[in-house]
Motif scaffolding. Structure first.
Motif, PDB file in Angstrom:
ATOM      1  N   ALA A  48       0.831  -1.208   0.000  1.00 44.08           N
ATOM      2  CA  ALA A  48       0.000   0.000   0.000  1.00 44.08           C
ATOM      3  C   ALA A  48       0.860   1.251   0.000  1.00 44.08           C
ATOM      4  N   ASN A  86      -3.415   8.889   5.943  1.00 44.27           N
ATOM      5  CA  ASN A  86      -3.653   8.593   4.542  1.00 44.27           C
ATOM      6  C   ASN A  86      -4.729   7.519   4.491  1.00 44.27           C
ATOM      7  N   ALA A  87      -5.819   7.794   3.766  1.00 48.54           N
ATOM      8  CA  ALA A  87      -6.977   6.890   3.791  1.00 48.54           C
ATOM      9  C   ALA A  87      -6.609   5.496   3.315  1.00 48.54           C
ATOM     10  N   ARG A  88      -5.816   5.412   2.251  1.00 48.62           N
ATOM     11  CA  ARG A  88      -5.450   4.084   1.740  1.00 48.62           C
ATOM     12  C   ARG A  88      -4.556   3.361   2.721  1.00 48.62           C
ATOM     13  N   ARG A  89      -3.637   4.099   3.353  1.00 48.00           N
ATOM     14  CA  ARG A  89      -2.759   3.477   4.332  1.00 48.00           C
ATOM     15  C   ARG A  89      -3.552   3.003   5.552  1.00 48.00           C
ATOM     16  N   PHE A  90      -4.561   3.794   5.942  1.00 50.75           N
ATOM     17  CA  PHE A  90      -5.415   3.393   7.066  1.00 50.75           C
ATOM     18  C   PHE A  90      -6.160   2.105   6.734  1.00 50.75           C
ATOM     19  N   ARG A  91      -6.676   2.008   5.524  1.00 54.47           N
ATOM     20  CA  ARG A  91      -7.385   0.778   5.129  1.00 54.47           C
ATOM     21  C   ARG A  91      -6.440  -0.412   5.135  1.00 54.47           C
ATOM     22  N   ALA A  92      -5.188  -0.186   4.698  1.00 56.57           N
ATOM     23  CA  ALA A  92      -4.210  -1.279   4.702  1.00 56.57           C
ATOM     24  C   ALA A  92      -3.904  -1.721   6.126  1.00 56.57           C
ATOM     25  N   ARG A  94      -5.901  -1.501   8.687  1.00 55.52           N
ATOM     26  CA  ARG A  94      -7.084  -2.213   9.180  1.00 55.52           C
ATOM     27  C   ARG A  94      -7.124  -3.640   8.625  1.00 55.52           C
ATOM     28  N   ARG A  95      -6.786  -3.780   7.351  1.00 53.76           N
ATOM     29  CA  ARG A  95      -6.742  -5.127   6.761  1.00 53.76           C
ATOM     30  C   ARG A  95      -5.651  -5.968   7.406  1.00 53.76           C
ATOM     31  N   ARG A  98      -6.757  -7.272  10.799  1.00 56.54           N
ATOM     32  CA  ARG A  98      -7.661  -8.424  10.697  1.00 56.54           C
ATOM     33  C   ARG A  98      -6.892  -9.688  10.315  1.00 56.54           C
TER      34      ARG A  98
END
Length: 208
Positions: A48, A86-92, A94-95, A98
């Protein structure tokens, strides 16, 4: 072997090289106990980051017979947007949380601890230098490092890095780095971490 500029579409292949190179690294082995999940920080988070690198970052690849075999990822880590969410980094992240399961608390603690340990006066930071295990010992890491140091010298930047093995400390010392901080434990129970620095060799418009 040739050294080329990284392109975001190569992020998946590059992340796989990093995962293979770091499979037995002391810090990653400490925080991700399950070897089957040890690739996750690289194939999720590093990928990411590489897909969203800012103009102030440099990423260079080593290619051999059409395959990517190494990466040097340089960053102005405390410049501009590097301190902002960074929104994409935050999603990464979070993934990754999990996917890492029971390993996530140690992994999260490691990221926080490393972030706190990086000196705030960084001019140019070697965030990642990796060579695929099948191609280590052939001078590829040295070639990638020299390539980046030339760019740093042209810009007049001091280079900082962190490493977690004595072997790497000796490798970087051969390229002009000195240890500026040695942490016996990055945090309680963690492996040691060395912060190293190399001053710019540029004087005026010349490079020594």
């Amino acid at each position: 072997m040739r050294i080329t500029n990284f392109k975001p579409r190569q992020s998946k292949e590059v992340a796989a090289v990093a995962a293979a190179a770091f499979a037995d690294d002391p810090i990653w082995s400490h925080v991700v106990l399950d070897p089957q999940r040890r690739h996750l920080p690289h194939t999720i988070l590093l990928r990411a980051q590489l897909r969203t690198i800012a103009p102030s970052d440099d990423a260079r690849l080593a290619e051999h017979e059409g395959r990517i075999v190494g990466l040097a990822f340089w960053s102005n880590v405390w410049d501009g947007e590097h301190d902002l969410p960074n929104a994409r980094r935050f999603r990464a992240m979070r993934r990754l949380a999990r996917s890492a399961g029971d390993d996530w608390p140690r992994l999260s603690n490691m990221y926080i601890s490393i972030g706190r340990s990086i000196p705030r006066d960084v001019e140019w930071f070697l965030a990642t230098l990796v060579v695929h295990p099948e191609h280590q010992g052939a001078g590829i890491g040295s070639a990638l490092l020299r390539d980046g140091l030339k760019q740093a010298d042209r810009r007049g930047h001091t280079v900082t890095l962190q490493t977690s093995t004595p072997e790497n400390v000796r490798f970087y010392e051969r390229h002009g780095f000195e240890v500026i901080e040695a942490l016996d434990e990055l945090y309680r129970g963690a492996p040691p971490l060395w912060t190293m620095r190399r001053p710019s060799t540029a004087v005026g418009n010349r490079i020594l």
